[in-house]
Design an enzyme around this catalytic site. Sequence first.
Site, mmCIF file in Angstrom:
data_model
loop_
_atom_site.group_PDB
_atom_site.id
_atom_site.type_symbol
_atom_site.label_atom_id
_atom_site.label_comp_id
_atom_site.label_asym_id
_atom_site.label_seq_id
_atom_site.Cartn_x
_atom_site.Cartn_y
_atom_site.Cartn_z
ATOM 1 N N ASP A 97 50.648 45.451 52.671
ATOM 2 C CA ASP A 97 50.018 44.639 51.625
ATOM 3 C C ASP A 97 48.587 45.172 51.506
ATOM 4 O OD1 ASP A 97 50.393 42.148 49.838
ATOM 5 O OD2 ASP A 97 48.529 41.664 50.830
ATOM 6 N N LYS A 156 54.941 36.199 55.758
ATOM 7 C CA LYS A 156 53.706 36.907 55.410
ATOM 8 C C LYS A 156 52.806 36.871 56.627
ATOM 9 C CE LYS A 156 51.729 39.124 52.050
ATOM 10 N NZ LYS A 156 52.304 39.947 50.976
HETATM 11 P P1 NDP Z 1 45.650 48.034 48.360
HETATM 12 O O1 NDP Z 1 44.893 47.640 49.557
HETATM 13 O O2 NDP Z 1 46.325 49.355 48.324
HETATM 14 O O3 NDP Z 1 44.710 47.945 47.071
HETATM 15 C C1 NDP Z 1 44.061 46.763 46.718
HETATM 16 C C2 NDP Z 1 43.169 47.025 45.517
HETATM 17 O O4 NDP Z 1 42.656 45.793 45.058
HETATM 18 C C3 NDP Z 1 41.976 47.886 45.862
HETATM 19 O O5 NDP Z 1 41.604 48.631 44.725
HETATM 20 C C4 NDP Z 1 40.906 46.845 46.213
HETATM 21 O O6 NDP Z 1 39.570 47.280 46.084
HETATM 22 C C5 NDP Z 1 41.222 45.769 45.190
HETATM 23 N N1 NDP Z 1 40.782 44.472 45.697
HETATM 24 C C6 NDP Z 1 41.168 43.843 46.842
HETATM 25 N N2 NDP Z 1 40.522 42.677 46.983
HETATM 26 C C7 NDP Z 1 39.714 42.563 45.900
HETATM 27 C C8 NDP Z 1 38.809 41.581 45.459
HETATM 28 N N3 NDP Z 1 38.598 40.470 46.170
HETATM 29 N N4 NDP Z 1 38.165 41.795 44.280
HETATM 30 C C9 NDP Z 1 38.379 42.918 43.552
HETATM 31 N N5 NDP Z 1 39.235 43.896 43.925
HETATM 32 C C10 NDP Z 1 39.893 43.717 45.077
HETATM 33 O O7 NDP Z 1 46.707 46.850 48.098
HETATM 34 P P2 NDP Z 1 48.024 46.849 47.205
HETATM 35 O O8 NDP Z 1 47.835 47.728 46.015
HETATM 36 O O9 NDP Z 1 49.173 47.066 48.102
HETATM 37 O O10 NDP Z 1 48.081 45.321 46.746
HETATM 38 C C11 NDP Z 1 47.481 44.842 45.554
HETATM 39 C C12 NDP Z 1 48.089 43.511 45.169
HETATM 40 O O11 NDP Z 1 49.493 43.654 44.963
HETATM 41 C C13 NDP Z 1 47.943 42.382 46.194
HETATM 42 O O12 NDP Z 1 47.841 41.138 45.531
HETATM 43 C C14 NDP Z 1 49.272 42.439 46.939
HETATM 44 O O13 NDP Z 1 49.576 41.195 47.570
HETATM 45 C C15 NDP Z 1 50.205 42.729 45.783
HETATM 46 N N6 NDP Z 1 51.506 43.293 46.139
HETATM 47 C C16 NDP Z 1 51.585 44.465 46.848
HETATM 48 C C17 NDP Z 1 52.806 44.989 47.154
HETATM 49 C C18 NDP Z 1 52.949 46.315 47.822
HETATM 50 O O14 NDP Z 1 54.091 46.795 47.910
HETATM 51 N N7 NDP Z 1 51.900 46.966 48.245
HETATM 52 C C19 NDP Z 1 54.057 44.268 46.822
HETATM 53 C C20 NDP Z 1 53.852 43.094 45.982
HETATM 54 C C21 NDP Z 1 52.623 42.636 45.709
HETATM 55 P P3 NDP Z 1 38.673 47.504 47.415
HETATM 56 O O15 NDP Z 1 39.235 48.743 48.043
HETATM 57 O O16 NDP Z 1 37.299 47.667 46.882
HETATM 58 O O17 NDP Z 1 38.857 46.277 48.250
#
Ligand code: NDP
Length: 456
Positions: A177, A137
């Site tokens: 991520d 990571k």
């Molecule tokens: P993105 O950056 O595309 O989206 C993240 C989302 O979560 C946004 O809507 C963001 O809002 C919100 N967010 C982030 N931090 C916070 C916070 N502290 N409080 C509230 N909302 C928050 O990321 P992903 O969709 O790729 O990832 C989301 C989750 O899934 C993570 O935990 C990641 O580790 C996990 N994951 C992702 C994978 C992937 O293939 N992408 C694979 C496996 C797991 P804002 O824009 O306002 O920050």
Amino acid sequence: MATPMNPSKLDPKKELKKFLTLIKRKNPGEREFLQAVTEVAVDVFPFTMEHPKYFKNKIFERMCEPERIFIFRVPWMTDDGRIMISRGYRIQMNSAIGPYKGGLRLHPTVNLSILKFLAFEQIFKNSLTTLPLGAGKGGADFDPRGRSDNEVMRFCQSYMTELAKYIGNNIDIPAGDIGTGSREIGYMFGQYKRMKNEFVGVLTGKEFSYGGSLIRPEATGYGCVYFVEEMLKLKEDNLKGKVCAVSGSGNVAQFAARKLMDLGAKVVTLSDSGGYIYNPDGLDDEQWGYLMKLKNVDRGRISKFAEKFGLAYYPEERPWKVKCDVALPCATQNEVNGEDAEMLVKNGVQVVAEGANMPCTPEAIEVFTKNRVLYAPGKASNAGGVAVSGLEMAQNSIRYSWTKEEVDKKLRDIMKEIHKQCVKYGENGTQINYMKGANIAGFVKVADAMLAQGLV
Ligand code: NDP
């Protein structure tokens, strides 16, 4: 700790306590990492005591220690000529079953504890996918939100200039991520290729035109919903008509929502770090299309979505107060606490499946377990993303692209297999403990590989 004696003569509770004390001492102040290790240790440590080959060889203790960590300076320049210094990281956690594999997080909250927790979870997740993937990571405390494309490009090029020394298509293959989508992967891939003068699959999550896999953007969200389908199937139920609360509005949330809608479920919430929107009628195709543009092209806030469609918006709140059958936390770690879980249970939730990594706190998990809510940990339910990354690596190696249907079928089969493994190790009378199942199934494969490879 000296080499342990025959575990049958030892008290498992005392040994677990001793082990956790040691891990705390070695990793002071690393709250998220210690939380992740504790969650796994509760299941795996007693298991190792029942299987002395793991206990005597300290396999689990070795898994808690990264093989190596890189921390480095990432200088870059804003559009108006200011110099910025970000901190970059890459953790190469475990390479027992394959090259290091795991995403890059770009977010201002990134620190060593968060990346170590994510790298640790990745060991078990990658093992569950059935593919030959080690665990890693990385990322940086850089915030792409509000930055111009040129600023993001300069950051990505600077980050990759250092990272390129440590990765390679047979060594370590990063992916996306939070904050790292196809734009960032593109800039990083371009810089790597320029430096090394070779076109290889060193990153996954690439666009299709230069070696990406079809279905990779969809994979985590779709995979999570396929996993929920399997959970419901065991109860002779399905997703048709189910009311679903989804958090987040990024990559995972977008495609979890899409698949839920395709399977006849009603998606009533979405969120970002500003708050959540509520649509009691469920999202429709027009709204989903707007969401994709809002978040991926305009890079706007979810409040704008509520404004456009005249929906309720709750600033500074998370969507766990609404009535729902299924909850999919798809935003970030520790976004569902004990109180949220009580509220979800009170409102009749039947299934909680983690799209994000570790979104439920230990207190929340306890509430779900006590109330017999079906709960799937992210290392199982969100493994679809890394699984299709593994398929992207395979396609890059054979210089060939599989069709959408082929990749989607492989993803579905992998999610079914992960579910099967969770049931195998987590079945407990009338209830399935998916967390225990995922932890032990994920552990066994890596542990056996580590044993076979000797003390390295
Ligand atoms: P993105 O950056 O595309 O989206 C993240 C989302 O979560 C946004 O809507 C963001 O809002 C919100 N967010 C982030 N931090 C916070 C916070 N502290 N409080 C509230 N909302 C928050 O990321 P992903 O969709 O790729 O990832 C989301 C989750 O899934 C993570 O935990 C990641 O580790 C996990 N994951 C992702 C994978 C992937 O293939 N992408 C694979 C496996 C797991 P804002 O824009 O306002 O920050």
